[in-house]
Design a protein around this motif. Structure first.
Motif, PDB file in Angstrom:
ATOM      1  N   ARG A  35       0.698  -2.665  23.268  1.00  0.00           N
ATOM      2  CA  ARG A  35       1.552  -2.387  24.424  1.00  0.00           C
ATOM      3  C   ARG A  35       3.026  -2.435  24.038  1.00  0.00           C
ATOM      4  O   ARG A  35       3.803  -1.564  24.401  1.00  0.00           O
ATOM      5  CB  ARG A  35       1.299  -3.392  25.542  1.00  0.00           C
ATOM      6  CG  ARG A  35       0.094  -3.101  26.365  1.00  0.00           C
ATOM      7  CD  ARG A  35       0.152  -3.842  27.700  1.00  0.00           C
ATOM      8  NE  ARG A  35      -1.088  -3.688  28.413  1.00  0.00           N
ATOM      9  CZ  ARG A  35      -1.452  -2.589  29.061  1.00  0.00           C
ATOM     10  NH1 ARG A  35      -0.645  -1.547  29.065  1.00  0.00           N
ATOM     11  NH2 ARG A  35      -2.602  -2.528  29.692  1.00  0.00           N
ATOM     12  N   VAL A  36       3.399  -3.488  23.300  1.00  0.00           N
ATOM     13  CA  VAL A  36       4.807  -3.678  22.942  1.00  0.00           C
ATOM     14  C   VAL A  36       5.266  -2.638  21.919  1.00  0.00           C
ATOM     15  O   VAL A  36       6.320  -2.033  22.077  1.00  0.00           O
ATOM     16  CB  VAL A  36       5.035  -5.120  22.435  1.00  0.00           C
ATOM     17  CG1 VAL A  36       6.419  -5.292  21.854  1.00  0.00           C
ATOM     18  CG2 VAL A  36       4.789  -6.116  23.569  1.00  0.00           C
ATOM     19  N   PRO A  44       5.711  -1.829  36.694  1.00  0.00           N
ATOM     20  CA  PRO A  44       7.153  -1.589  36.658  1.00  0.00           C
ATOM     21  C   PRO A  44       7.961  -2.794  36.169  1.00  0.00           C
ATOM     22  O   PRO A  44       8.975  -2.629  35.479  1.00  0.00           O
ATOM     23  CB  PRO A  44       7.506  -1.260  38.108  1.00  0.00           C
ATOM     24  CG  PRO A  44       6.233  -0.783  38.712  1.00  0.00           C
ATOM     25  CD  PRO A  44       5.139  -1.535  37.998  1.00  0.00           C
ATOM     26  N   GLU A  45       7.521  -3.996  36.495  1.00  0.00           N
ATOM     27  CA  GLU A  45       8.285  -5.177  36.060  1.00  0.00           C
ATOM     28  C   GLU A  45       8.221  -5.403  34.548  1.00  0.00           C
ATOM     29  O   GLU A  45       9.009  -6.174  34.006  1.00  0.00           O
ATOM     30  CB  GLU A  45       7.821  -6.435  36.807  1.00  0.00           C
ATOM     31  CG  GLU A  45       6.398  -6.844  36.552  1.00  0.00           C
ATOM     32  CD  GLU A  45       5.390  -6.221  37.494  1.00  0.00           C
ATOM     33  OE1 GLU A  45       4.259  -6.739  37.536  1.00  0.00           O
ATOM     34  OE2 GLU A  45       5.705  -5.233  38.188  1.00  0.00           O
ATOM     35  N   ASP A  46       7.294  -4.716  33.868  1.00  0.00           N
ATOM     36  CA  ASP A  46       7.155  -4.880  32.421  1.00  0.00           C
ATOM     37  C   ASP A  46       8.088  -3.971  31.624  1.00  0.00           C
ATOM     38  O   ASP A  46       8.163  -4.086  30.403  1.00  0.00           O
ATOM     39  CB  ASP A  46       5.709  -4.609  31.995  1.00  0.00           C
ATOM     40  CG  ASP A  46       4.740  -5.595  32.607  1.00  0.00           C
ATOM     41  OD1 ASP A  46       5.169  -6.719  32.938  1.00  0.00           O
ATOM     42  OD2 ASP A  46       3.561  -5.232  32.765  1.00  0.00           O
ATOM     43  N   VAL A  47       8.806  -3.084  32.277  1.00  0.00           N
ATOM     44  CA  VAL A  47       9.645  -2.118  31.557  1.00  0.00           C
ATOM     45  C   VAL A  47      11.133  -2.437  31.668  1.00  0.00           C
ATOM     46  O   VAL A  47      11.974  -1.574  31.460  1.00  0.00           O
ATOM     47  CB  VAL A  47       9.364  -0.671  32.030  1.00  0.00           C
ATOM     48  CG1 VAL A  47       7.920  -0.295  31.766  1.00  0.00           C
ATOM     49  CG2 VAL A  47       9.722  -0.472  33.487  1.00  0.00           C
ATOM     50  N   MET A  59       8.067   4.512  29.756  1.00  0.00           N
ATOM     51  CA  MET A  59       7.318   3.334  29.320  1.00  0.00           C
ATOM     52  C   MET A  59       6.144   3.021  30.250  1.00  0.00           C
ATOM     53  O   MET A  59       5.227   2.293  29.866  1.00  0.00           O
ATOM     54  CB  MET A  59       8.257   2.123  29.219  1.00  0.00           C
ATOM     55  CG  MET A  59       9.283   2.268  28.104  1.00  0.00           C
ATOM     56  SD  MET A  59      10.596   1.032  28.177  1.00  0.00           S
ATOM     57  CE  MET A  59       9.738  -0.415  27.637  1.00  0.00           C
ATOM     58  N   LEU A  60       6.156   3.545  31.467  1.00  0.00           N
ATOM     59  CA  LEU A  60       5.037   3.364  32.399  1.00  0.00           C
ATOM     60  C   LEU A  60       4.019   4.462  32.118  1.00  0.00           C
ATOM     61  O   LEU A  60       4.056   5.548  32.697  1.00  0.00           O
ATOM     62  CB  LEU A  60       5.513   3.460  33.852  1.00  0.00           C
ATOM     63  CG  LEU A  60       6.195   2.245  34.420  1.00  0.00           C
ATOM     64  CD1 LEU A  60       6.753   2.530  35.806  1.00  0.00           C
ATOM     65  CD2 LEU A  60       5.252   1.057  34.444  1.00  0.00           C
ATOM     66  N   ARG A  61       3.140   4.181  31.165  1.00  0.00           N
ATOM     67  CA  ARG A  61       2.186   5.196  30.732  1.00  0.00           C
ATOM     68  C   ARG A  61       0.977   4.531  30.094  1.00  0.00           C
ATOM     69  O   ARG A  61       0.977   3.339  29.823  1.00  0.00           O
ATOM     70  CB  ARG A  61       2.827   6.147  29.730  1.00  0.00           C
ATOM     71  CG  ARG A  61       3.235   5.446  28.438  1.00  0.00           C
ATOM     72  CD  ARG A  61       3.963   6.387  27.491  1.00  0.00           C
ATOM     73  NE  ARG A  61       4.332   5.711  26.266  1.00  0.00           N
ATOM     74  CZ  ARG A  61       3.545   5.594  25.199  1.00  0.00           C
ATOM     75  NH1 ARG A  61       2.343   6.124  25.211  1.00  0.00           N
ATOM     76  NH2 ARG A  61       3.957   4.964  24.119  1.00  0.00           N
ATOM     77  N   THR A  62      -0.032   5.325  29.868  1.00  0.00           N
ATOM     78  CA  THR A  62      -1.194   4.840  29.131  1.00  0.00           C
ATOM     79  C   THR A  62      -1.078   5.287  27.684  1.00  0.00           C
ATOM     80  O   THR A  62      -0.427   6.296  27.376  1.00  0.00           O
ATOM     81  CB  THR A  62      -2.511   5.367  29.732  1.00  0.00           C
ATOM     82  OG1 THR A  62      -2.493   6.786  29.694  1.00  0.00           O
ATOM     83  CG2 THR A  62      -2.721   4.874  31.146  1.00  0.00           C
ATOM     84  N   ASP A  63      -1.688   4.529  26.803  1.00  0.00           N
ATOM     85  CA  ASP A  63      -1.690   4.828  25.376  1.00  0.00           C
ATOM     86  C   ASP A  63      -3.115   4.656  24.872  1.00  0.00           C
ATOM     87  O   ASP A  63      -3.805   3.697  25.264  1.00  0.00           O
ATOM     88  CB  ASP A  63      -0.738   3.870  24.654  1.00  0.00           C
ATOM     89  CG  ASP A  63      -0.764   4.056  23.153  1.00  0.00           C
ATOM     90  OD1 ASP A  63      -0.067   4.955  22.658  1.00  0.00           O
ATOM     91  OD2 ASP A  63      -1.514   3.305  22.488  1.00  0.00           O
ATOM     92  N   ALA A  64      -3.562   5.538  24.013  1.00  0.00           N
ATOM     93  CA  ALA A  64      -4.947   5.513  23.529  1.00  0.00           C
ATOM     94  C   ALA A  64      -5.278   4.198  22.826  1.00  0.00           C
ATOM     95  O   ALA A  64      -6.357   3.627  23.035  1.00  0.00           O
ATOM     96  CB  ALA A  64      -5.205   6.697  22.608  1.00  0.00           C
TER      97      ALA A  64
END
Length: 152
Positions: A35-36, A44-47, A59-64
């Protein structure tokens, strides 16, 4: 049913349960790492580290990689928690050490194989077969606990 703590069986259970729980925790930390490093967050609070609104939106997205490790961790939760609970009950019944070690070693070994099959990834049916073996081990221990409770 007589509950008798066989110190060797309980010690073996404690060891293997700890190993598999640590493995599960490793996968959780791997999810955070991805994630990092991939800057892929769900909330939203994580970005807040994003400098601009546009960067925060990206940054608000999914990653494989994040999703793969997250799903592996979810599967760990679904399988390791029952193993620990049933394994504890199993280790408190009148079971012999060799049978207990066989159950514990097979489960732990196949959970590691499952993790590798998921994260590398290995071709199917590697992951599915390793999941089935682990479930069969947990069901076998549960069957032993229940039959000892009903017939002793």
């Amino acid at each position: 049913m007589a509950f008798e703590v066989n110190t060797e069986v309980f010690r073996a259970f404690s060891t293997y349960a700890t190993v598999v729980i640590l493995k599960m925790m490793f996968v959780s930390m791997l999810t955070v790492y991805y994630r990092v490093t991939r800057k892929a967050f769900d909330n939203p609070e994580d970005v807040k580290s994003g400098r601009t609104m546009e960067e925060k939106k990206r940054m608000l997205r999914t990653d494989a990689d994040v999703e793969r490790t997250r799903r592996c961790h979810q599967n760990d939760l679904e399988n390791i928690v029952p193993f620990v609970v049933i394994g504890l009950l199993y280790s408190l019944t009148e079971t012999n050490l060799s049978s207990a070690l066989l159950h514990f070693r097979i489960f732990v070994g196949f959970r590691f194989f499952y993790m590798l099959a998921y994260l590398i990834p290995l071709p199917n049916p590697s992951r599915g077969l390793s999941w089935i073996v682990g479930m069969c081990v947990t069901f076998s221990m549960a069957y032993n606990v229940l039959t000892r409770a009903m017939f002793h």
